[in-house]
Design a protein around this motif. Structure first.
Motif, PDB file in Angstrom:
ATOM      1  N   ARG A 232      -8.755  -6.333  -0.119  1.00  0.00           N
ATOM      2  CA  ARG A 232      -9.257  -5.183  -0.889  1.00  0.00           C
ATOM      3  C   ARG A 232      -8.450  -3.932  -0.574  1.00  0.00           C
ATOM      4  NH1 ARG A 232     -15.582  -4.711  -0.587  1.00  0.00           N
ATOM      5  NH2 ARG A 232     -15.078  -2.963  -1.929  1.00  0.00           N
ATOM      6  N   ALA A 233      -8.156  -3.717   0.714  1.00  0.00           N
ATOM      7  CA  ALA A 233      -7.366  -2.552   1.108  1.00  0.00           C
ATOM      8  C   ALA A 233      -5.959  -2.655   0.544  1.00  0.00           C
ATOM      9  CB  ALA A 233      -7.331  -2.423   2.630  1.00  0.00           C
ATOM     10  N   LYS A 234      -5.390  -3.851   0.574  1.00  0.00           N
ATOM     11  CA  LYS A 234      -4.038  -4.049   0.052  1.00  0.00           C
ATOM     12  C   LYS A 234      -3.976  -3.661  -1.422  1.00  0.00           C
ATOM     13  CE  LYS A 234      -0.285  -7.376  -0.171  1.00  0.00           C
ATOM     14  NZ  LYS A 234       0.200  -8.699   0.224  1.00  0.00           N
ATOM     15  N   SER A 235      -4.970  -4.096  -2.155  1.00  0.00           N
ATOM     16  CA  SER A 235      -5.024  -3.789  -3.583  1.00  0.00           C
ATOM     17  C   SER A 235      -5.283  -2.299  -3.829  1.00  0.00           C
ATOM     18  CB  SER A 235      -6.106  -4.631  -4.243  1.00  0.00           C
ATOM     19  OG  SER A 235      -6.293  -4.255  -5.572  1.00  0.00           O
ATOM     20  N   ALA A 236      -6.290  -1.757  -3.160  1.00  0.00           N
ATOM     21  CA  ALA A 236      -6.697  -0.371  -3.405  1.00  0.00           C
ATOM     22  C   ALA A 236      -5.646   0.630  -2.948  1.00  0.00           C
ATOM     23  CB  ALA A 236      -8.024  -0.084  -2.715  1.00  0.00           C
ATOM     24  N   LEU A 237      -4.980   0.339  -1.838  1.00  0.00           N
ATOM     25  CA  LEU A 237      -4.028   1.297  -1.278  1.00  0.00           C
ATOM     26  C   LEU A 237      -2.576   0.953  -1.597  1.00  0.00           C
ATOM     27  CD1 LEU A 237      -5.622   1.747   2.269  1.00  0.00           C
ATOM     28  CD2 LEU A 237      -5.961   3.162   0.222  1.00  0.00           C
TER      29      LEU A 237
END
Length: 157
Positions: A44-49
């Motif tokens: 999720r962090a990889k996608s969002a950031l």
């Protein structure tokens, strides 16, 4: 006032970056999924950031190292709670003995939190300034949603 808000925002980001993947990994590991929870949070962090593969790998390693570092402390915490109960069961008036054990628990918990803050600092250093800005905006939105939800719950009572 702005400086205080900035400090609280930074502290909240640190806590979220440290706690969310770590807590999710612990939850999933407790259900026999070992690294699954951390990977979900990291995905999720990889996608969002917009994290690169290298950033993802670095952050994963930071939180894996944190989990390894804190494992003996978690074991100590479990044993410490049992020891406190045993002291009081043996002598319900031994408040001083129980308090001494509780103080050791507090020191252990403080060390675990310090380790988490150090890991969060390392993880934040993996991010670019733009990614930290995105993380800050995400955190502000999340905090606003939680506050709104909390206010709604309190007004219902």
């Amino acid at each position: 006032m702005k400086k205080r808000t900035l400090i609280f925002s930074i502290a909240a980001i640190v806590i979220v970056l440290a706690a969310v993947p770590f807590a999710m990994a612990q939850h999933m590991r407790g259900h026999g999924h070992d690294h699954g929870g951390m990977m979900f949070g990291l995905d999720r962090a990889k996608s969002a950031l917009g994290l690169s593969d290298q950033q993802s790998a670095d952050i994963k390693q930071i939180f894996t190292d944190l989990r390894t570092q804190n494992e003996p402390l978690r074991t100590s915490m479990r044993g410490g709670r049992q020891a406190i109960a045993q002291v009081l069961l043996a002598n319900p008036n031994d408040i001083a003995g129980a308090q001494a054990l509780l103080d050791k628990q507090i020191d252990t918990e403080r060390q675990m939190k310090h380790n988490a803050l150090t890991a969060a600092s390392k993880a934040l250093n993996v991010l670019t300034p733009d990614q930290r800005t995105k993380a800050s905006a995400f955190l502000q939105q999340r905090m606003a949603r939680r506050m709104a939800k909390s206010m709604a719950i309190h007004t219902e009572k």
